[in-house]
Scaffold this motif. Structure first.
Motif, PDB file in Angstrom:
ATOM      1  N   PRO A   1       0.631  -1.212  -0.103  1.00  0.00           N
ATOM      2  CA  PRO A   1       0.019   0.060   0.067  1.00  0.00           C
ATOM      3  C   PRO A   1       0.756   1.423   0.212  1.00  0.00           C
ATOM      4  O   PRO A   1       1.973   1.254   0.360  1.00  0.00           O
ATOM      5  N   ALA A   2       0.081   2.293  -0.347  1.00  0.00           N
ATOM      6  CA  ALA A   2       0.954   3.502  -0.472  1.00  0.00           C
ATOM      7  C   ALA A   2       1.467   4.015   0.978  1.00  0.00           C
ATOM      8  O   ALA A   2       2.463   4.731   1.059  1.00  0.00           O
ATOM      9  N   GLN A   3       0.958   3.793   1.891  1.00  0.00           N
ATOM     10  CA  GLN A   3       1.063   4.343   3.467  1.00  0.00           C
ATOM     11  C   GLN A   3       2.420   3.497   3.674  1.00  0.00           C
ATOM     12  O   GLN A   3       3.512   4.003   4.241  1.00  0.00           O
ATOM     13  N   GLU A   4       2.822   2.287   3.174  1.00  0.00           N
ATOM     14  CA  GLU A   4       4.044   1.368   3.548  1.00  0.00           C
ATOM     15  C   GLU A   4       4.955   2.274   2.604  1.00  0.00           C
ATOM     16  O   GLU A   4       6.311   2.423   3.355  1.00  0.00           O
ATOM     17  N   VAL A   5       4.673   2.590   1.503  1.00  0.00           N
ATOM     18  CA  VAL A   5       5.943   3.522   0.859  1.00  0.00           C
ATOM     19  C   VAL A   5       6.423   4.587   1.548  1.00  0.00           C
ATOM     20  O   VAL A   5       7.580   5.057   1.562  1.00  0.00           O
ATOM     21  N   ALA A   6       5.233   5.328   1.630  1.00  0.00           N
ATOM     22  CA  ALA A   6       5.409   6.631   2.197  1.00  0.00           C
ATOM     23  C   ALA A   6       5.986   6.830   3.521  1.00  0.00           C
ATOM     24  O   ALA A   6       6.655   7.850   3.877  1.00  0.00           O
ATOM     25  N   ALA A   7       5.986   5.573   4.233  1.00  0.00           N
ATOM     26  CA  ALA A   7       6.667   5.768   5.586  1.00  0.00           C
ATOM     27  C   ALA A   7       8.207   5.897   5.495  1.00  0.00           C
ATOM     28  O   ALA A   7       8.633   6.093   6.484  1.00  0.00           O
TER      29      ALA A   7
END
Length: 418
Positions: free
Chosen positions: A53-59
């Motif tokens: 998910p985008a959240q994992e990348v954004a982290a």
């Protein structure tokens, strides 16, 4: 027991708008027996179907997810690009990458793809691929595909183009490059030091002869001096891949000075100074500035001397003033180099077009370069200017430069690879 990690092709895109395309790419790869993961690089916090998910990348952004999901599109795209560039290279199961996007999606995924090792399969399907792709490819080996239609769902145009990209990736992953046994009567590439050589069509005879002299002892990597070529060469010097440089064709300085389409960066030669690798340079192509088709030449240059190289490239002869500026620039940059440096000056002309009875023959302009370089260059035992009564493409000139590089390796004990 050691766990064997399954290799995956990573599919990069904004899943909030490109879910159908990403899913289709994965289905084609799976049909080819290739495992794939969809990586969402959306900049909205809306949950989207994706393996990562985008959240994992954004982290992975230095300032965390909040830097990406900030609500301002331009800032969010830049931040997600930074996060992805930190996320992607560290993936141990990465076998290849396909990125898709319009201008925004391409801006997100291209820097991360550029950061990956040369040789790792990379395909970027982008609606900007029919324009100036230099910012997106950089000095990497990204293959760009123009999808013809916008990436807004699957249709009779986009479906076969996406399938072609996925099939190409599958073939690259299933048949990775393996170095073939060396069959020529020279040392194997792995045991010869690799050197970078710059070339243009108008300096090809010189480069060809230099390679002939050097190839028994060096692996010669030739770079087209189109701005990106010089950048690519210096990137490989910085990475330690190239152990020395034969910079025969410094023509990128012409476009840097006069506003042509193939300029070097302001940092050209900085890597030579930082690494102190053996450097032998010359004036190849300093007689010409590159523009596109003739109608693209700036109005201020309309009274200059031109050669139509092909329907897409128009060459313009450099003036005395431009040559003086290049001499000063190159001299200043070579002065920063504390490693072994030699700069060769061909008294008979800088290219195939800079000879008697050729359109760019202008000895006065060439001499203006020489004088400015000599006024600027601080010569030492290790940093020397060498002038020869030969033209750039005379075999003896190429032999002299190649021989000097061989001597520099011997004198400085650079010959054995790390």
């Amino acid at each position: 027991m050691t766990r064997i990690m399954t290799p995956h092709v990573y599919l990069l895109g904004t899943a909030d708008t490109k879910s159908a395309e990403l899913t289709y790419l994965r289905s084609v790869l799976v049909e080819n027996g290739i495992e794939a993961l969809i990586v969402d690089v959306s900049t909205s916090e809306t949950p989207c179907p994706a393996d990562i998910p985008a959240q994992e990348v954004a982290a992975h952004h230095p300032d965390g997810e909040a830097a990406v999901f900030c609500g301002e599109r331009g800032q969010a795209i830049t931040a997600m690009s930074v996060a992805l560039e930190r996320f992607l290279p560290g993936r141990a199961d990465l076998a290849g990458v396909i990125g898709i996007g319009g201008s925004g999606g391409t801006a997100i995924v291209a820097p991360a793809m550029q950061a990956l090792p040369i040789g790792l399969p990379k395909i970027l399907i982008s609606t900007v691929a029919s324009g100036n792709i230099k910012p997106y490819v950089g000095e990497s080996d990204i293959a760009m595909i123009y999808p013809v239609v916008d990436l807004q769902g699957l249709n009779r145009i986009s479906r076969p183009i996406l399938a072609n990209a996925a099939n190409a990736m599958a073939a690259m992953v299933r048949h990775p490059y393996v170095a073939a046994p060396e069959t020529r009567h020279v040392a194997a590439p792995e045991t010869r030091p690799a050197i970078g050589i710059t070339m243009f069509g108008v300096t090809t005879p010189c480069v060809t002869e230099a390679v002939r002299v050097l190839e028994p002892d060096f692996e010669c990597l030739v770079f087209h001096a189109t701005g990106s070529g010089g950048n690519s060469m210096e990137r490989l010097v910085a990475q330690g891949v190239l152990r020395g440089v034969l910079d025969i064709t410094t023509t990128e300085f012409c476009d840097f000075v006069a506003g042509g389409i193939f300029p070097c960066d302001a940092s050209r030669l900085d890597v030579i100074a930082e690494t102190k690798v053996p450097y032998v340079g010359s004036c190849g192509g300093l007689d010409m500035v590159n523009f596109g088709a003739v109608e693209t030449v700036p109005e201020r240059y309309r009274d200059r001397v031109f050669v139509r190289h092909n329907p897409f490239i128009t060459l313009m002869r450099t003036t005395d003033q431009e040559c003086r500026e290049m001499g000063r620039l190159i001299g200043e940059r070579l002065n920063r180099c504390d490693g072994p440096v030699r700069f060769f000056y061909p008294e008979g002309g800088f290219s195939q077009l800079d000879r008697p009875d050729q359109p760019f023959y202008d000895p006065a302009a060439d001499i203006a370069f020489r004088d400015a370089l000599l006024e600027t260059l601080q010569q030492t035992t290790d940093r020397r200017f060498i002038s020869l009564p030969l033209a750039m493409n005379d075999p003896a000139f190429a032999q002299a430069m190649a021989g000097e590089l061989i001597d520099l390796f011997k004198e400085n004990d650079f010959h054995a690879p790390d």
